[in-house]
Enzyme design. Sequence first.
Site, mmCIF file in Angstrom:
data_model
loop_
_atom_site.group_PDB
_atom_site.id
_atom_site.type_symbol
_atom_site.label_atom_id
_atom_site.label_comp_id
_atom_site.label_asym_id
_atom_site.label_seq_id
_atom_site.Cartn_x
_atom_site.Cartn_y
_atom_site.Cartn_z
ATOM 1 N N LYS A 1 85.200 42.208 -78.636
ATOM 2 C CA LYS A 1 83.577 43.105 -78.185
ATOM 3 C C LYS A 1 83.450 42.791 -76.363
ATOM 4 O O LYS A 1 83.459 41.750 -75.452
ATOM 5 C CB LYS A 1 82.488 42.733 -78.454
ATOM 6 C CG LYS A 1 81.529 43.115 -78.832
ATOM 7 C CD LYS A 1 80.191 42.731 -79.112
ATOM 8 C CE LYS A 1 79.331 43.650 -79.558
ATOM 9 N NZ LYS A 1 78.113 42.867 -80.239
HETATM 10 C C1 E4P Z 1 75.382 44.930 -81.670
HETATM 11 O O1 E4P Z 1 76.959 44.517 -81.205
HETATM 12 C C2 E4P Z 1 74.447 44.256 -81.343
HETATM 13 O O2 E4P Z 1 74.642 42.530 -81.352
HETATM 14 C C3 E4P Z 1 72.990 44.053 -81.845
HETATM 15 O O3 E4P Z 1 73.295 45.672 -82.403
HETATM 16 C C4 E4P Z 1 71.639 44.048 -80.249
HETATM 17 O O4 E4P Z 1 70.400 44.391 -81.344
HETATM 18 P P1 E4P Z 1 69.119 43.994 -80.821
HETATM 19 O O5 E4P Z 1 68.757 44.260 -79.306
HETATM 20 O O6 E4P Z 1 67.862 44.076 -81.935
HETATM 21 O O7 E4P Z 1 68.970 42.616 -80.042
#
Ligand code: E4P
Length: 218
Positions: free
Chosen positions: A90
């Site tokens: 990522k």
């Molecule tokens: C995705 O890869 C992220 O980890 C996640 O969906 C972020 O979500 P949030 O805005 O609830 O922190």
Amino acid sequence: MKFFIDTANLDDIKKAYKFGILSGVTTNPSLVAKEGVKFEDRIEEIAQVVTEVESVSAEVPPDALTAEEMIQAAEDLIKINGGDEKITIKLPMSLAGLEATRYLSQKGIKTNVTLIFTVNQALLAARAGATYVSPFLGRLDDISEDGVLLVEKIAKLFQIHNLDAQIIAASVRHPDHVTRVALAGAHIATIPYSLIEKLIQHPLTDQGMEKFASDWKK
Ligand code: E4P
């Protein structure tokens, strides 16, 4: 639309995996920090639990700012669990993140470009060779923008231009988000365990089961 679970909590991952609905796991530094465990150890534990999924995202450390630093971190991450092919690197949406995406995708390593908030960012990530792009719809809704509309536009653009990157709808907050991103063309929604439970529930289902149970006794 496929489901990934968005957590670093091993118990939640184990529970969701049993339902047979999981195609992957996404984590991020904040989610791992909540668990109070070492990042690489937790990614390895996750990879060992979810054996039959396409992807487990492991984010490069936020202090890796140059493409070289990101690639170096990625090279360590892909060795996790004996070089498990589902480990997906990522990377942040930035110039360095794009450069690292290009390098890693040319090496056949899966990538997930995260923190996408515009169609142009998604287009750039896809062109750099990203396997997945992650628009964060809940965080857009939080600032009074339309997160689902962003997913819809990215899906349309990828279709028009035959781009292979899969859209992971991220920062998904409630059941209606799930329905709407599925209809908008997201390939995947990554959601917390609490939301999986909410998707299952309906009061009429509960009432119906109670009625059947009482009639069965008769
Ligand atoms: C995705 O890869 C992220 O980890 C996640 O969906 C972020 O979500 P949030 O805005 O609830 O922190």
